[in-house]
Design a protein around this motif. Structure first.
Motif, mmCIF file in Angstrom:
data_model
loop_
_atom_site.group_PDB
_atom_site.id
_atom_site.type_symbol
_atom_site.label_atom_id
_atom_site.label_comp_id
_atom_site.label_asym_id
_atom_site.label_seq_id
_atom_site.Cartn_x
_atom_site.Cartn_y
_atom_site.Cartn_z
ATOM 1 N N PRO A 1 -17.397 87.284 8.585
ATOM 2 C CA PRO A 1 -17.829 86.877 7.242
ATOM 3 C C PRO A 1 -19.322 86.575 7.209
ATOM 4 O O PRO A 1 -19.864 85.925 8.108
ATOM 5 N N THR B 1 -14.728 92.747 6.010
ATOM 6 C CA THR B 1 -14.569 91.388 6.521
ATOM 7 C C THR B 1 -13.080 91.031 6.538
ATOM 8 O O THR B 1 -12.258 91.727 5.935
ATOM 9 N N PRO B 2 -12.702 89.934 7.217
ATOM 10 C CA PRO B 2 -11.298 89.509 7.170
ATOM 11 C C PRO B 2 -10.784 89.296 5.750
ATOM 12 O O PRO B 2 -9.657 89.701 5.434
ATOM 13 N N MET B 3 -11.591 88.699 4.877
ATOM 14 C CA MET B 3 -11.139 88.478 3.505
ATOM 15 C C MET B 3 -10.946 89.799 2.773
ATOM 16 O O MET B 3 -10.027 89.949 1.962
ATOM 17 N N GLU C 1 -15.133 81.576 0.104
ATOM 18 C CA GLU C 1 -15.796 82.829 0.474
ATOM 19 C C GLU C 1 -15.605 83.847 -0.635
ATOM 20 O O GLU C 1 -14.499 84.061 -1.109
ATOM 21 N N ASP D 1 -9.695 86.478 10.686
ATOM 22 C CA ASP D 1 -10.439 85.318 10.195
ATOM 23 C C ASP D 1 -10.351 84.160 11.189
ATOM 24 O O ASP D 1 -11.349 83.512 11.511
ATOM 25 N N ASN E 1 -12.219 84.985 14.569
ATOM 26 C CA ASN E 1 -13.663 84.850 14.401
ATOM 27 C C ASN E 1 -14.079 83.387 14.325
ATOM 28 O O ASN E 1 -15.070 82.977 14.937
ATOM 29 N N CYS F 1 -11.093 78.861 7.715
ATOM 30 C CA CYS F 1 -10.419 80.131 7.439
ATOM 31 C C CYS F 1 -10.059 80.256 5.965
ATOM 32 O O CYS F 1 -9.093 79.645 5.494
ATOM 33 N N VAL G 1 -8.799 82.888 4.595
ATOM 34 C CA VAL G 1 -7.556 83.654 4.430
ATOM 35 C C VAL G 1 -6.347 82.751 4.642
ATOM 36 O O VAL G 1 -5.360 82.828 3.890
#
Length: 337
Positions: A65, A75-77, A174, A228, A231, A300, A302
């Protein structure tokens, strides 16, 4: 097959689940690894679809992120938004196909910020009233949509310990966005807002009328959560450079999605993350590990999507290919479930 969506295959699944409830339990998994040398990567684990094991072999490099990478990794999101948006579209296309609707094109923009927002663009022969009815069905029967609007506890396990995280334990917001397009049947693509090379394929396993073109919506959501957390574990100040691996798992009772049993739950169930450190002898002492994991979970976005209820609204609905220009409209359609 209307819209190339194999409704007969899903009807067979409904029959199987009514005959044997164990056939309705679909278990999905993902794994992410964050290494000081190899960066952040997410992959799909084999799925258990009722009593059948499905070998799922997809891997995706992921951008941390806030870091813009030249190759345009999501990105994870953005992985998670791909899972939410594609589940919404799959439910819409499937419900419309069962009702005899022909779709020419369906697009969805999804954003995460203060809640989650959709912008839908639908070209179809359906009336505006029927389209709105189908969108209401999405609100009721889409597993990933329902997972976000409800508070679904997440259990995080690490050596010798497990903890649940819920409201009030997060410190992160985020912003992210994706653009999704329906291709055919259960196939979709998700495109990034930053880079035209950032294109993700979405599909169902062959056992669910797909062709294994890419991970399915639940797998994208779980990949996003695992990446997420991996990381966040690796990027904490004061934590030595270690390789962190996170496995995420969840169960879906497809009787809810397929309306085969009104008592069946719709959202994802038994959501959990399992944390490990490579090599195993590098695991910090238990007290230090608990602090590291708790702080990582707080960061996080997510996991927060799961553990706290979020409002989802359609900020724009554009309908075309309908009876008259006056039928086209824009305005809020979905609200918090």
């Amino acid at each position: 097959m209307r819209n190339s969506f194999n409704t007969a295959s899903f009807s067979e699944v409904v029959h199987e689940t009514r005959t044997d409830p164990a056939e309705a339990q679909y278990r999905y998994g993902a794994e992410a690894e964050c290494s000081p040398t190899r960066g952040l990567t997410a992959r799909v684990r084999p799925a258990i679809l009722g009593t059948i094991k499905s070998a799922r072999q997809f891997e995706q490099p992921v951008a941390p992120p806030g870091v813009v990478v030249p190759t345009g990794e999501p990105t994870p999101m953005e992985l998670a938004l791909t899972g939410i948006g594609s589940c919404t579209l799959k439910t819409l296309i499937g419900g419309g196909s069962a009702r005899g609707v022909e779709f020419d094109a369906v697009r969805l923009g999804i954003e995460h910020g203060d809640g989650v927002g959709y912008a839908l663009d639908i070209e179809s022969d359906a009336s505006p009233e029927l389209v709105r009815e189908l969108i209401t069905q999405v609100k009721t029967y889409s597993p990933n949509h329902r997972t976000v609007v409800e508070a679904i506890p997440v259990t995080v396990r690490f050596p010798q310990t497990a903890a649940q995280f819920s409201a009030g334990q997060f410190s992160v917001e985020e912003s992210a966005a994706r653009r999704l397009r329906w291709i055919s049947g259960t196939q979709f693509v998700s495109e990034g807002a930053r880079d035209s090379a950032d294109v993700l394929r979405v599909d169902q396993p062959k056992q669910l009328a797909g062709v294994d073109w890419g991970p399915n919506p639940q797998e994208y959501l779980l990949m996003g959560m695992a990446a997420d957390l991996a990381n966040a574990l690796a990027k904490q100040a004061g934590v030595p450079p270690l390789t962190w691996r996170v496995r995420s798992d969840a169960r879906v009772d497809v009787r809810g999605l397929l309306q085969a049993d009104p008592a069946a739950p719709i959202p994802l169930q038994d959501v959990r993350c399992t944390v490990s450190v490579l090599p195993a002898e590098s695991v910090p002492p238990e007290a230090a590990l608990r602090t590291i994991v708790q702080e990582a979970v707080r960061r996080c976005a997510v996991i927060r999507l799961f553990a706290q209820p979020h409002r989802i609204a359609v900020s724009q609905l554009r309908l075309s290919g309908l009876a008259s220009e006056g039928d086209r409209s824009a305005g809020p359609v979905l609200a918090r479930g």
